[in-house]
Structure formats: C-alpha cells, structure tokens
Design an enzyme around this catalytic site. Structure first.
Site, PDB file in Angstrom:
ATOM      1  N   ARG A 154       5.264  12.128  -3.124  1.00  0.00           N
ATOM      2  CA  ARG A 154       5.096  12.959  -1.868  1.00  0.00           C
ATOM      3  C   ARG A 154       6.024  12.383  -1.068  1.00  0.00           C
ATOM      4  O   ARG A 154       6.813  11.160  -1.554  1.00  0.00           O
ATOM      5  CB  ARG A 154       3.751  12.320  -1.234  1.00  0.00           C
ATOM      6  CG  ARG A 154       2.392  12.527  -1.930  1.00  0.00           C
ATOM      7  CD  ARG A 154       1.962  14.022  -1.348  1.00  0.00           C
ATOM      8  NE  ARG A 154       0.479  14.246  -1.514  1.00  0.00           N
ATOM      9  CZ  ARG A 154       0.141  14.692  -2.732  1.00  0.00           C
ATOM     10  NH1 ARG A 154       1.015  14.752  -3.786  1.00  0.00           N
ATOM     11  NH2 ARG A 154      -1.253  14.999  -3.018  1.00  0.00           N
ATOM     12  N   ASN A 160       7.962  -5.731  -1.337  1.00  0.00           N
ATOM     13  CA  ASN A 160       7.914  -4.624  -0.641  1.00  0.00           C
ATOM     14  C   ASN A 160       6.700  -4.598   0.094  1.00  0.00           C
ATOM     15  O   ASN A 160       5.842  -3.874  -0.575  1.00  0.00           O
ATOM     16  CB  ASN A 160       8.516  -3.230  -1.358  1.00  0.00           C
ATOM     17  CG  ASN A 160       8.358  -2.105  -0.467  1.00  0.00           C
ATOM     18  OD1 ASN A 160       8.037  -2.317   0.796  1.00  0.00           O
ATOM     19  ND2 ASN A 160       8.954  -0.805  -0.658  1.00  0.00           N
ATOM     20  N   ALA A 216       3.598  -0.954   4.661  1.00  0.00           N
ATOM     21  CA  ALA A 216       3.039  -1.119   5.940  1.00  0.00           C
ATOM     22  C   ALA A 216       2.640  -2.532   6.289  1.00  0.00           C
ATOM     23  O   ALA A 216       2.501  -2.717   7.459  1.00  0.00           O
ATOM     24  CB  ALA A 216       1.953   0.053   6.021  1.00  0.00           C
ATOM     25  N   PRO A 231       0.673  -1.270  -0.017  1.00  0.00           N
ATOM     26  CA  PRO A 231       0.063   0.032  -0.100  1.00  0.00           C
ATOM     27  C   PRO A 231       0.648   1.383  -0.024  1.00  0.00           C
ATOM     28  O   PRO A 231       1.957   1.356   0.415  1.00  0.00           O
ATOM     29  CB  PRO A 231      -0.883  -0.185   1.246  1.00  0.00           C
ATOM     30  CG  PRO A 231      -0.033  -1.035   2.133  1.00  0.00           C
ATOM     31  CD  PRO A 231       0.601  -1.965   1.031  1.00  0.00           C
ATOM     32  N   ASN A 232       0.397   2.302  -0.572  1.00  0.00           N
ATOM     33  CA  ASN A 232       1.000   3.573  -0.782  1.00  0.00           C
ATOM     34  C   ASN A 232       2.206   3.689  -1.656  1.00  0.00           C
ATOM     35  O   ASN A 232       2.478   5.043  -1.794  1.00  0.00           O
ATOM     36  CB  ASN A 232       1.117   4.367   0.659  1.00  0.00           C
ATOM     37  CG  ASN A 232      -0.156   4.276   1.390  1.00  0.00           C
ATOM     38  OD1 ASN A 232      -1.257   4.928   1.063  1.00  0.00           O
ATOM     39  ND2 ASN A 232      -0.021   3.754   2.639  1.00  0.00           N
ATOM     40  N   ARG A 279      14.153   4.229  11.651  1.00  0.00           N
ATOM     41  CA  ARG A 279      12.968   5.110  11.702  1.00  0.00           C
ATOM     42  C   ARG A 279      11.968   4.822  13.066  1.00  0.00           C
ATOM     43  O   ARG A 279      12.624   4.381  14.083  1.00  0.00           O
ATOM     44  CB  ARG A 279      11.882   4.788  10.477  1.00  0.00           C
ATOM     45  CG  ARG A 279      12.888   5.057   9.319  1.00  0.00           C
ATOM     46  CD  ARG A 279      12.079   4.770   8.095  1.00  0.00           C
ATOM     47  NE  ARG A 279      10.705   5.818   7.895  1.00  0.00           N
ATOM     48  CZ  ARG A 279       9.786   5.464   7.001  1.00  0.00           C
ATOM     49  NH1 ARG A 279       9.824   4.599   6.219  1.00  0.00           N
ATOM     50  NH2 ARG A 279       8.544   6.467   7.203  1.00  0.00           N
ATOM     51  N   TYR A 295      11.476   9.034   0.504  1.00  0.00           N
ATOM     52  CA  TYR A 295      11.181   7.903  -0.524  1.00  0.00           C
ATOM     53  C   TYR A 295      11.995   8.177  -1.656  1.00  0.00           C
ATOM     54  O   TYR A 295      11.807   7.243  -2.500  1.00  0.00           O
ATOM     55  CB  TYR A 295      10.094   7.550  -0.487  1.00  0.00           C
ATOM     56  CG  TYR A 295       9.195   6.970   0.709  1.00  0.00           C
ATOM     57  CD1 TYR A 295       9.654   5.559   1.174  1.00  0.00           C
ATOM     58  CD2 TYR A 295       8.497   7.600   1.469  1.00  0.00           C
ATOM     59  CE1 TYR A 295       9.039   5.171   2.499  1.00  0.00           C
ATOM     60  CE2 TYR A 295       7.686   7.206   2.695  1.00  0.00           C
ATOM     61  CZ  TYR A 295       8.177   5.936   3.133  1.00  0.00           C
ATOM     62  OH  TYR A 295       7.602   5.443   4.505  1.00  0.00           O
ATOM     63  N   GLU A 318      12.764  -9.652   0.739  1.00  0.00           N
ATOM     64  CA  GLU A 318      12.110  -8.330   1.288  1.00  0.00           C
ATOM     65  C   GLU A 318      13.079  -7.172   1.261  1.00  0.00           C
ATOM     66  O   GLU A 318      14.002  -6.998   1.215  1.00  0.00           O
ATOM     67  CB  GLU A 318      11.833  -8.838   2.727  1.00  0.00           C
ATOM     68  CG  GLU A 318      11.300  -7.627   3.727  1.00  0.00           C
ATOM     69  CD  GLU A 318      11.077  -7.785   5.114  1.00  0.00           C
ATOM     70  OE1 GLU A 318      11.477  -8.878   5.365  1.00  0.00           O
ATOM     71  OE2 GLU A 318      10.796  -6.840   5.755  1.00  0.00           O
ATOM     72  N   HIS A 362      13.020  -2.887   1.199  1.00  0.00           N
ATOM     73  CA  HIS A 362      12.428  -1.629   1.770  1.00  0.00           C
ATOM     74  C   HIS A 362      13.312  -0.502   1.228  1.00  0.00           C
ATOM     75  O   HIS A 362      14.367  -0.480   1.416  1.00  0.00           O
ATOM     76  CB  HIS A 362      12.371  -1.670   3.540  1.00  0.00           C
ATOM     77  CG  HIS A 362      11.721  -2.732   3.992  1.00  0.00           C
ATOM     78  ND1 HIS A 362      10.097  -2.548   3.970  1.00  0.00           N
ATOM     79  CD2 HIS A 362      11.800  -3.818   4.533  1.00  0.00           C
ATOM     80  CE1 HIS A 362       9.797  -3.706   4.645  1.00  0.00           C
ATOM     81  NE2 HIS A 362      10.903  -4.481   4.694  1.00  0.00           N
TER      82      HIS A 362
HETATM   83  O1  CA2 Z   1      10.836   1.632   3.065  1.00  0.00           O
HETATM   84  C1  CA2 Z   1       9.891   1.007   2.593  1.00  0.00           C
HETATM   85  O2  CA2 Z   1      10.030   0.592   1.398  1.00  0.00           O
HETATM   86  C2  CA2 Z   1       8.652   0.826   3.340  1.00  0.00           C
HETATM   87  O3  CA2 Z   1       8.038  -0.597   3.266  1.00  0.00           O
HETATM   88  C3  CA2 Z   1       7.607   2.089   2.978  1.00  0.00           C
HETATM   89  C4  CA2 Z   1       6.228   1.956   3.341  1.00  0.00           C
HETATM   90  C5  CA2 Z   1       6.421   1.787   5.027  1.00  0.00           C
HETATM   91  O4  CA2 Z   1       5.071   1.795   5.831  1.00  0.00           O
HETATM   92  C6  CA2 Z   1       7.398   0.782   5.516  1.00  0.00           C
HETATM   93  O5  CA2 Z   1       7.316   0.938   6.916  1.00  0.00           O
HETATM   94  C7  CA2 Z   1       8.677   0.875   4.756  1.00  0.00           C
HETATM   95  C8  CA2 Z   1       5.601   3.198   3.149  1.00  0.00           C
HETATM   96  C9  CA2 Z   1       5.146   3.229   1.754  1.00  0.00           C
HETATM   97  C10 CA2 Z   1       4.580   4.620   1.476  1.00  0.00           C
HETATM   98  O6  CA2 Z   1       4.954   5.291   0.244  1.00  0.00           O
HETATM   99  C11 CA2 Z   1       4.995   6.499   0.234  1.00  0.00           C
HETATM  100  C12 CA2 Z   1       5.472   7.090  -0.701  1.00  0.00           C
HETATM  101  C13 CA2 Z   1       5.000   8.524  -0.859  1.00  0.00           C
HETATM  102  C14 CA2 Z   1       4.375   9.267  -0.061  1.00  0.00           C
HETATM  103  C15 CA2 Z   1       3.803   8.909   0.963  1.00  0.00           C
HETATM  104  C16 CA2 Z   1       4.052   7.196   1.159  1.00  0.00           C
END
Ligand code: CA2
Length: 158
Positions: A29, A86, A89, A21-22, A119, A34, A110, A112
């Site tokens: 964003r 990946n 969350a 997700p996301n 974090r 990221y 896996e 990230h």
């Molecule tokens: O670091 C990663 O790849 C994560 O899997 C990314 C997830 C986070 O919940 C994990 O803890 C670590 C979040 C992905 C959301 O990506 C966004 C990108 C731009 C704006 C908002 C969120």
C-alpha cells in the site's frame, strides 16, 4: 563479565531490529510514500549486510505495543550490541516504548523510511530522537543499512 562481553563482541556483534505498527504493509500500500520494497525485502538486505559483517540479527515487526515492550525487556540481561528501531506511528506517541528502550544498555539508531520533517506537523516530534545515537529519515530502506554501519562504527570506536 565486562571482559567477556567485549571479547564476545569482537567475534560476534548482535543487532536487534525493531519495527512498529503497519510496517508489515510495506510494498503493498502507498508505494508513492513508502516505496515498493516489502519489509521482507528490507529484512533480506539487512541480513545479507549483517552476514558480510559477521553480525547476528534479531528481527521483529509487531503491531502490538505490549509485544514490542516485552521483546525489549527480554534482552535486558543480555543486551545486543545495538538496536535499530523504526517505531512507526509509536514514534509520535509512545512514552512506554521510549522508557523500555532507555532501560537497555546499548545504543539505538532511529530509522524512518520517510522524512518525518516534511510531512504532517505531528510527525515531526519523536519520543526517541533525543536518546538516539543517530536518527535517519527519508533514505527509504537504505536507512536500515546506514543505521547498521553507524552502530558498527560506534562499536569499533568504543
Ligand atoms: O517513515 C517511517 O518509517 C514512519 O516511521 C512510518 C510510519 C509513520 O507513522 C511514521 O510517521 C513514519 C507508518 C508506517 C506504516 O507503513 C505503511 C506502509 C504501507 C501502507 C500503509 C502504511
């Protein structure tokens, strides 16, 4: 059938790439966290790398846990050579996706983008890491490419 599987794998390895997700928001964003690459940019890089290695790629991003689980189930009978995931969350919450992945007879890596250990404390725990062939965190988009190298190296050893 074991023989046929190895015969096929010599000619065409296949890798399933799963994004949670996301991750569709990448590049739009929170670039400080990221990066500026979009998920489409990352997919293009991974596909270019895969073509060079003669690897077939199946790519999924979904914001729906059930869709991710159903997609994992769809490869139960014909598992890919490896999976790159990946889980976003869901890394920190989903026993269901962990269980679905455990049912597939192939290794997974896996990935990230960020270093989940530097974090918030809740990000340090993953429901996937103990089952993974490898865990890559904090390398940004390169993590996907490192994951493919790792899966292919593992295939060639097995
Ligand atoms: O670091 C990663 O790849 C994560 O899997 C990314 C997830 C986070 O919940 C994990 O803890 C670590 C979040 C992905 C959301 O990506 C966004 C990108 C731009 C704006 C908002 C969120």
């Amino acid at each position: 059938s074991v023989c046929f599987a190895s015969f096929w794998e010599i000619f065409m390895a296949s890798i399933l790439v799963l994004n949670g997700p996301n991750l569709n928001l990448l590049g739009r964003r929170e670039p400080h966290l990221y990066g500026t690459m979009t998920l489409d940019d990352i997919e293009q890089r991974v596909r270019t790398q895969a073509n060079a290695s003669r690897v077939a790629i199946d790519w999924l991003q979904t914001n729906h846990e059930g869709v991710m689980i159903d997609h994992i189930h769809s490869v139960l009978d014909q598992p890919p050579s490896g999976i790159i995931i990946n889980p976003g969350a869901w890394t920190h919450s989903s026993v269901a996706i962990r269980d679905a992945l455990s049912a597939i007879e192939c290794p997974f890596v896996e990935v990230h983008l960020t270093n989940i250990h530097s974090r918030e404390p809740f990000r340090a725990h993953s429901y996937f890491s103990d089952q993974a062939l490898a865990v890559i965190a904090g390398c940004g988009a390169f993590g996907y490419e490192f994951a493919m190298i790792t899966l292919l190296a593992n295939l060639n050893q097995g």
